[in-house]
Scaffold this motif. Structure first.
Motif, mmCIF file in Angstrom:
data_model
loop_
_atom_site.group_PDB
_atom_site.id
_atom_site.type_symbol
_atom_site.label_atom_id
_atom_site.label_comp_id
_atom_site.label_asym_id
_atom_site.label_seq_id
_atom_site.Cartn_x
_atom_site.Cartn_y
_atom_site.Cartn_z
ATOM 1 N N ARG A 1 5.912 11.354 -40.828
ATOM 2 C CA ARG A 1 7.320 11.801 -40.431
ATOM 3 C C ARG A 1 8.113 12.169 -41.472
ATOM 4 O O ARG A 1 8.959 13.033 -40.900
ATOM 5 C CB ARG A 1 7.598 10.292 -39.657
ATOM 6 N N TYR A 2 8.058 11.540 -42.535
ATOM 7 C CA TYR A 2 8.743 12.364 -43.687
ATOM 8 C C TYR A 2 8.646 13.576 -44.162
ATOM 9 O O TYR A 2 9.432 14.486 -44.191
ATOM 10 C CB TYR A 2 8.727 11.112 -44.891
ATOM 11 N N LEU A 3 7.388 13.966 -44.078
ATOM 12 C CA LEU A 3 6.786 15.386 -44.372
ATOM 13 C C LEU A 3 7.428 16.339 -43.407
ATOM 14 O O LEU A 3 7.763 17.601 -43.540
ATOM 15 C CB LEU A 3 5.432 15.491 -44.687
ATOM 16 N N GLU A 4 7.325 15.818 -42.069
ATOM 17 C CA GLU A 4 7.936 16.757 -40.894
ATOM 18 C C GLU A 4 9.431 17.024 -41.058
ATOM 19 O O GLU A 4 9.821 18.277 -41.001
ATOM 20 C CB GLU A 4 7.550 15.928 -39.578
ATOM 21 N N SER A 5 10.195 16.023 -41.626
ATOM 22 C CA SER A 5 11.529 16.581 -42.069
ATOM 23 C C SER A 5 11.858 17.176 -43.037
ATOM 24 O O SER A 5 12.662 18.078 -42.941
ATOM 25 C CB SER A 5 12.534 14.968 -42.052
ATOM 26 N N ASP B 1 7.996 23.250 -39.941
ATOM 27 C CA ASP B 1 7.074 24.215 -39.363
ATOM 28 C C ASP B 1 5.915 24.172 -39.986
ATOM 29 O O ASP B 1 5.519 24.072 -41.341
ATOM 30 C CB ASP B 1 7.762 25.679 -39.568
ATOM 31 N N PRO B 2 4.606 24.014 -39.115
ATOM 32 C CA PRO B 2 4.880 24.057 -37.617
ATOM 33 C C PRO B 2 5.196 22.739 -37.197
ATOM 34 O O PRO B 2 4.631 21.776 -37.926
ATOM 35 C CB PRO B 2 3.431 24.591 -37.117
ATOM 36 N N ASN B 3 5.759 22.655 -36.042
ATOM 37 C CA ASN B 3 6.241 21.336 -35.468
ATOM 38 C C ASN B 3 4.969 20.516 -34.955
ATOM 39 O O ASN B 3 4.271 20.940 -34.226
ATOM 40 C CB ASN B 3 7.302 21.425 -34.485
ATOM 41 N N LEU B 4 4.893 19.144 -35.491
ATOM 42 C CA LEU B 4 3.625 18.360 -35.048
ATOM 43 C C LEU B 4 4.161 17.061 -34.279
ATOM 44 O O LEU B 4 3.369 16.519 -34.245
ATOM 45 C CB LEU B 4 2.898 18.050 -36.228
ATOM 46 N N PRO C 1 13.323 15.883 -26.938
ATOM 47 C CA PRO C 1 13.130 14.345 -26.676
ATOM 48 C C PRO C 1 11.812 14.158 -25.880
ATOM 49 O O PRO C 1 11.266 12.967 -26.216
ATOM 50 C CB PRO C 1 14.523 13.798 -26.182
ATOM 51 N N GLN C 2 11.965 14.833 -24.698
ATOM 52 C CA GLN C 2 10.356 14.447 -23.704
ATOM 53 C C GLN C 2 9.225 14.668 -24.518
ATOM 54 O O GLN C 2 8.340 13.899 -24.471
ATOM 55 C CB GLN C 2 10.589 15.278 -22.582
ATOM 56 N N GLU C 3 9.131 15.741 -25.283
ATOM 57 C CA GLU C 3 7.881 16.143 -26.001
ATOM 58 C C GLU C 3 7.614 15.047 -27.084
ATOM 59 O O GLU C 3 6.190 14.722 -27.101
ATOM 60 C CB GLU C 3 7.722 17.603 -26.411
ATOM 61 N N THR C 4 8.639 14.833 -27.596
ATOM 62 C CA THR C 4 8.567 13.794 -28.658
ATOM 63 C C THR C 4 7.821 12.677 -28.176
ATOM 64 O O THR C 4 6.950 11.796 -28.665
ATOM 65 C CB THR C 4 9.984 13.632 -29.555
ATOM 66 N N ALA C 5 8.488 12.137 -27.016
ATOM 67 C CA ALA C 5 7.887 10.833 -26.618
ATOM 68 C C ALA C 5 6.665 10.931 -26.018
ATOM 69 O O ALA C 5 5.702 9.676 -26.194
ATOM 70 C CB ALA C 5 8.762 10.479 -25.265
ATOM 71 N N VAL C 6 6.240 12.180 -25.395
ATOM 72 C CA VAL C 6 4.850 12.360 -24.850
ATOM 73 C C VAL C 6 3.776 12.264 -26.041
ATOM 74 O O VAL C 6 2.808 11.512 -26.164
ATOM 75 C CB VAL C 6 4.782 13.511 -24.203
ATOM 76 N N ALA D 1 -1.497 16.100 -26.450
ATOM 77 C CA ALA D 1 -0.203 15.489 -26.273
ATOM 78 C C ALA D 1 0.647 16.896 -25.675
ATOM 79 O O ALA D 1 1.901 16.497 -25.402
ATOM 80 C CB ALA D 1 0.358 14.667 -26.995
ATOM 81 N N ALA D 2 0.448 18.083 -26.308
ATOM 82 C CA ALA D 2 1.245 19.357 -26.032
ATOM 83 C C ALA D 2 0.502 20.529 -25.934
ATOM 84 O O ALA D 2 -0.804 20.366 -25.818
ATOM 85 C CB ALA D 2 2.257 19.378 -27.334
ATOM 86 N N ASP D 3 1.183 21.655 -26.044
ATOM 87 C CA ASP D 3 0.632 23.003 -25.791
ATOM 88 C C ASP D 3 -0.081 23.388 -27.258
ATOM 89 O O ASP D 3 -0.538 24.378 -27.335
ATOM 90 C CB ASP D 3 1.313 23.986 -25.254
ATOM 91 N N ARG D 4 -0.049 22.550 -28.168
ATOM 92 C CA ARG D 4 -0.822 22.881 -29.583
ATOM 93 C C ARG D 4 -1.129 21.489 -30.126
ATOM 94 O O ARG D 4 -0.873 20.558 -29.496
ATOM 95 C CB ARG D 4 0.373 23.368 -30.247
#
Length: 211
Positions: free
Chosen positions: A72-76, A80-83, A88-93, A156-159
């Motif tokens: 999570r820290y590295l994501e911030s 990119d690319p978003n993982l 909000p909806q996609e993050t929750a799923v 969980a997502a399209d990627r």
């Protein structure tokens, strides 16, 4: 920044895989030998607080353990690319499937290996009953994944997302004891093959367990 890592364990592999997907190459990696207790030295414990690997040490001295917290820290820092989710909806799923994958699949198979592989006896008071319970629970979790993957390319997502990374890292650890998903779980088999074909998979554990 420094990442304290160890080669075979699945939790550090999550972070290495995450970094590889984002092409993060400016973090120093310090490899610890768990069999020699390098994660239990006073110096390491003084930073981590617990004998946990991986650990990310920031430039200001802040130390973060727990693989998902590190990711999570590295994501911030490297968005990119978003993982972790774009909305909000996609993050929750993604969070939902990450937790399901971790609890239903990753942790049971990690327990199976820890309590059955001979090399793990140096780190674990092994129990055949715990190993078998992990195997049985993990297969049940794979059936849940198979239903989900019947009409989804990724969990969980399209990627690919952190949900796939967390789930697969624990499942793939089971190769240490030569476990293979049941053949009838064809959607899981397809997903496993897709994960292993990703360039980031090379950041994972060796193909063969240690002697």
């Amino acid at each position: 920044m420094k990442l304290y890592d160890t080669p075979l364990a699945p939790n550090p592999r999550r972070v290495r895989w995450f970094m590889a997907e984002k092409a993060i190459d400016d973090i120093e990696v310090v490899t610890l030998n768990l069999m020699q207790g390098e994660h239990k030295t006073p110096e390491y414990l003084g930073k981590a607080g617990l004998a946990n690997v991986p650990m990310l040490e920031l430039d200001d001295g802040t130390c973060i353990t727990e693989s998902v917290a590190i990711c999570r820290y590295l994501e911030s820092r490297y968005p990119d690319p978003n993982l972790f989710g774009r909305t909000p909806q996609e993050t929750a799923v993604i969070e939902m499937w990450m937790r399901r994958g971790e609890m239903l699949v990753s942790l049971p198979f990690m327990n199976m290996v820890r309590h059955s592989h001979p090399a793990m006896a140096a780190l674990e008071t092994q129990s055949p009953e715990v190993a078998e319970r992990g195997r049985s629970s993990g297969i049940g979790g794979l059936k849940v994944l198979d239903r989900r993957l019947a009409d989804h390319e990724w969990l969980a997502a399209d990627r690919i997302t952190i949900a796939d990374i967390v789930t697969f890292s624990g499942l793939d650890f089971s190769r240490m004891v030569k476990f293979q998903a049941p053949e009838e779980l064809t959607h899981v088999t397809r997903w496993v093959a897709a994960m292993r074909e990703r360039p980031a998979a090379k950041a994972g554990m060796p193909q063969r367990p240690p002697a």
